[in-house]
Design a protein around this motif. Structure first.
Motif, PDB file in Angstrom:
ATOM      1  N   LEU A 152       0.853  -1.187   0.000  1.00 46.40           N
ATOM      2  CA  LEU A 152       0.000   0.000   0.000  1.00 46.40           C
ATOM      3  C   LEU A 152       0.890   1.240   0.000  1.00 46.40           C
ATOM      4  O   LEU A 152       1.703   1.433   0.914  1.00 46.40           O
ATOM      5  CB  LEU A 152      -0.907   0.014   1.227  1.00 46.40           C
ATOM      6  N   ALA A 153       0.728   2.061  -1.034  1.00 47.76           N
ATOM      7  CA  ALA A 153       1.641   3.185  -1.245  1.00 47.76           C
ATOM      8  C   ALA A 153       1.246   4.431  -0.469  1.00 47.76           C
ATOM      9  O   ALA A 153       0.077   4.678  -0.201  1.00 47.76           O
ATOM     10  CB  ALA A 153       1.701   3.534  -2.731  1.00 47.76           C
ATOM     11  N   HIS A 154       2.259   5.191  -0.163  1.00 49.60           N
ATOM     12  CA  HIS A 154       2.193   6.536   0.430  1.00 49.60           C
ATOM     13  C   HIS A 154       0.903   6.800   1.222  1.00 49.60           C
ATOM     14  O   HIS A 154       0.149   7.739   0.924  1.00 49.60           O
ATOM     15  CB  HIS A 154       2.410   7.622  -0.612  1.00 49.60           C
ATOM     16  N   MET A 155       0.656   5.954   2.228  1.00 50.90           N
ATOM     17  CA  MET A 155      -0.462   6.219   3.138  1.00 50.90           C
ATOM     18  C   MET A 155      -0.275   7.626   3.722  1.00 50.90           C
ATOM     19  O   MET A 155       0.857   8.000   4.042  1.00 50.90           O
ATOM     20  CB  MET A 155      -0.478   5.172   4.249  1.00 50.90           C
ATOM     21  N   THR A 156      -1.337   8.369   3.857  1.00 42.92           N
ATOM     22  CA  THR A 156      -1.357   9.796   4.226  1.00 42.92           C
ATOM     23  C   THR A 156      -0.989  10.685   3.036  1.00 42.92           C
ATOM     24  O   THR A 156      -0.602  11.847   3.219  1.00 42.92           O
ATOM     25  CB  THR A 156      -0.456  10.148   5.450  1.00 42.92           C
ATOM     26  N   TYR A 157      -1.146  10.187   1.831  1.00 45.75           N
ATOM     27  CA  TYR A 157      -0.859  10.951   0.607  1.00 45.75           C
ATOM     28  C   TYR A 157      -1.415  12.379   0.620  1.00 45.75           C
ATOM     29  O   TYR A 157      -0.705  13.317   0.211  1.00 45.75           O
ATOM     30  CB  TYR A 157      -1.414  10.168  -0.588  1.00 45.75           C
ATOM     31  N   PRO A 158      -2.641  12.622   1.072  1.00 46.56           N
ATOM     32  CA  PRO A 158      -3.153  14.009   1.033  1.00 46.56           C
ATOM     33  C   PRO A 158      -2.313  14.999   1.825  1.00 46.56           C
ATOM     34  O   PRO A 158      -2.310  16.202   1.514  1.00 46.56           O
ATOM     35  CB  PRO A 158      -4.562  13.888   1.631  1.00 46.56           C
ATOM     36  N   LEU A 159      -1.600  14.506   2.843  1.00 49.30           N
ATOM     37  CA  LEU A 159      -0.809  15.427   3.667  1.00 49.30           C
ATOM     38  C   LEU A 159       0.306  16.091   2.861  1.00 49.30           C
ATOM     39  O   LEU A 159       0.796  17.152   3.246  1.00 49.30           O
ATOM     40  CB  LEU A 159      -0.228  14.693   4.874  1.00 49.30           C
ATOM     41  N   ARG A 160       0.716  15.465   1.782  1.00 51.53           N
ATOM     42  CA  ARG A 160       1.689  16.097   0.878  1.00 51.53           C
ATOM     43  C   ARG A 160       1.260  17.517   0.530  1.00 51.53           C
ATOM     44  O   ARG A 160       2.083  18.428   0.415  1.00 51.53           O
ATOM     45  CB  ARG A 160       1.744  15.302  -0.432  1.00 51.53           C
ATOM     46  N   GLU A 211       6.698   7.992  10.863  1.00 49.72           N
ATOM     47  CA  GLU A 211       7.193   6.931  11.747  1.00 49.72           C
ATOM     48  C   GLU A 211       6.109   6.383  12.669  1.00 49.72           C
ATOM     49  O   GLU A 211       6.099   5.186  12.980  1.00 49.72           O
ATOM     50  CB  GLU A 211       8.366   7.471  12.565  1.00 49.72           C
ATOM     51  N   ASN A 212       5.184   7.231  13.095  1.00 54.31           N
ATOM     52  CA  ASN A 212       4.149   6.758  14.026  1.00 54.31           C
ATOM     53  C   ASN A 212       3.296   5.653  13.397  1.00 54.31           C
ATOM     54  O   ASN A 212       2.954   4.660  14.054  1.00 54.31           O
ATOM     55  CB  ASN A 212       3.269   7.920  14.506  1.00 54.31           C
ATOM     56  N   ILE A 213       2.959   5.790  12.131  1.00 53.82           N
ATOM     57  CA  ILE A 213       2.125   4.785  11.462  1.00 53.82           C
ATOM     58  C   ILE A 213       2.932   3.541  11.134  1.00 53.82           C
ATOM     59  O   ILE A 213       2.439   2.413  11.286  1.00 53.82           O
ATOM     60  CB  ILE A 213       1.471   5.380  10.205  1.00 53.82           C
ATOM     61  N   VAL A 214       4.175   3.715  10.706  1.00 56.26           N
ATOM     62  CA  VAL A 214       5.023   2.550  10.426  1.00 56.26           C
ATOM     63  C   VAL A 214       5.233   1.735  11.695  1.00 56.26           C
ATOM     64  O   VAL A 214       5.152   0.501  11.688  1.00 56.26           O
ATOM     65  CB  VAL A 214       6.374   2.987   9.831  1.00 56.26           C
ATOM     66  N   SER A 215       5.466   2.430  12.806  1.00 58.59           N
ATOM     67  CA  SER A 215       5.634   1.753  14.090  1.00 58.59           C
ATOM     68  C   SER A 215       4.363   1.021  14.502  1.00 58.59           C
ATOM     69  O   SER A 215       4.405  -0.109  15.005  1.00 58.59           O
ATOM     70  CB  SER A 215       6.036   2.772  15.162  1.00 58.59           C
ATOM     71  N   ARG A 216       3.226   1.659  14.276  1.00 56.41           N
ATOM     72  CA  ARG A 216       1.947   1.028  14.618  1.00 56.41           C
ATOM     73  C   ARG A 216       1.704  -0.211  13.763  1.00 56.41           C
ATOM     74  O   ARG A 216       1.188  -1.230  14.255  1.00 56.41           O
ATOM     75  CB  ARG A 216       0.821   2.044  14.415  1.00 56.41           C
ATOM     76  N   PHE A 217       2.066  -0.163  12.497  1.00 60.81           N
ATOM     77  CA  PHE A 217       1.951  -1.326  11.613  1.00 60.81           C
ATOM     78  C   PHE A 217       2.735  -2.502  12.185  1.00 60.81           C
ATOM     79  O   PHE A 217       2.252  -3.644  12.216  1.00 60.81           O
ATOM     80  CB  PHE A 217       2.465  -0.951  10.223  1.00 60.81           C
ATOM     81  N   ARG A 218       3.930  -2.212  12.658  1.00 58.90           N
ATOM     82  CA  ARG A 218       4.754  -3.264  13.271  1.00 58.90           C
ATOM     83  C   ARG A 218       4.088  -3.804  14.533  1.00 58.90           C
ATOM     84  O   ARG A 218       4.061  -5.024  14.765  1.00 58.90           O
ATOM     85  CB  ARG A 218       6.137  -2.706  13.598  1.00 58.90           C
ATOM     86  N   GLU A 219       3.551  -2.920  15.376  1.00 61.05           N
ATOM     87  CA  GLU A 219       2.884  -3.334  16.618  1.00 61.05           C
ATOM     88  C   GLU A 219       1.708  -4.262  16.334  1.00 61.05           C
ATOM     89  O   GLU A 219       1.434  -5.197  17.098  1.00 61.05           O
ATOM     90  CB  GLU A 219       2.375  -2.114  17.383  1.00 61.05           C
TER      91      GLU A 219
END
Length: 270
Positions: A152-160, A211-219
């Motif tokens: 799944l690509a660039h989650m949070t894309y709109p924040l760009r 990083e917060n979302i990547v870390s949560r994915f791992r959790e």
């Protein structure tokens, strides 16, 4: 950090509507940087597939990546991929383009809400950002459930595009439950989450997602992480990879994933 396996898993050539350079130039830059692999993932916007003759562009991209693999395969792995945009907005288009060849790698992405323009073109203000983001995460969940992709690509894309255009601070906790639902689908379906490094060279100044979302994915049990520059020109190939790899490592990942014939290949970070 073991740079021997650095791979750029999200790149665009001239066969994307917004790309610039031939596949060969992307590969030559990747070889110059000493990358282990590059994935050519040109755009297929499913909502525009039939009336913009997107199939023709993807056929050309597939052919070009095959030629590059024949030319550079002894120096670097070249994977044939595609960025499948908005597959739930035209499932017939998604079916058609996925039947064109045996891809190595399929990226799933959401660039625009149903019946809306790409987030790039929208105007943002403090009154509409919450509605747009709630709709984005709702439709991203639908895309995840549809399950036609490998990462799944660039989650949070709109924040760009939102960051810097509104004064309202976007708080992660506001959307945490919606984000978690998307991540749980990825974990359940054994899919990857992308760390997209394009934001590091844009006004937002961070990866997508952060990083917060990547870390949560791992959790939540996420196993697979892909990292891509989202380069649209040869000079951006490999951009931000080292930062992306370090982020993955901080979040508890020991491996970064590439895909070959739609199967995950784990490459050690250390």
């Amino acid at each position: 950090m073991n740079k021997r396996f650095f791979s750029d898993s999200h790149t665009h050539s001239k066969h994307s509507f917004d790309g610039n350079d031939p596949v060969m130039m992307l590969c030559e830059q990747a070889i110059k940087l000493g990358l282990y692999s590059i994935s050519i993932t040109d755009h297929c916007e499913c909502n525009e597939y039939f009336f913009n003759n997107v199939r023709k562009s993807i056929e050309a991209s597939v052919m070009a990546s095959g030629k590059a693999r024949a030319s550079y395969g002894s120096k670097m792995k070249v994977y044939t991929g595609i960025e499948l945009g908005q597959p739930t907005q035209n499932k017939l288009a998604a079916d058609d383009v996925l039947s064109l060849c045996d891809y190595d790698f399929v990226i799933g992405s959401l660039h625009n809400l149903k019946n809306e323009q790409d987030f790039y073109f929208l105007e943002y203000n403090n009154d509409n950002v919450n509605d747009l983001l709630e709709r984005y995460f709702t439709q991203l969940y639908e895309l995840a459930v549809d399950n036609r992709f490998d990462t799944l690509a660039h989650m949070t894309y709109p924040l760009r595009y939102i960051v810097g255009n509104v004064t309202k601070k976007i708080k992660y906790d506001t959307y945490k439950e919606m984000i978690d639902e998307v991540l749980k689908v990825l974990v359940r379906n054994k899919k990857a989450l992308e760390i997209n490094t394009s934001g590091l060279r844009q006004r937002i100044g961070m990866t997508l997602p952060g990083e917060n979302i990547v870390s949560r994915f791992r959790e939540l049990g996420g196993k697979y992480i892909t990292i891509g520059s989202d380069a649209h020109r040869w000079g951006d190939v490999g951009s931000g990879l080292e930062e992306g790899y370090r982020l993955a490592q901080r979040c508890g990942f020991s491996y970064v994933t590439v895909f070959e014939k739609r199967q995950p290949v784990l490459l050690p970070i250390d």
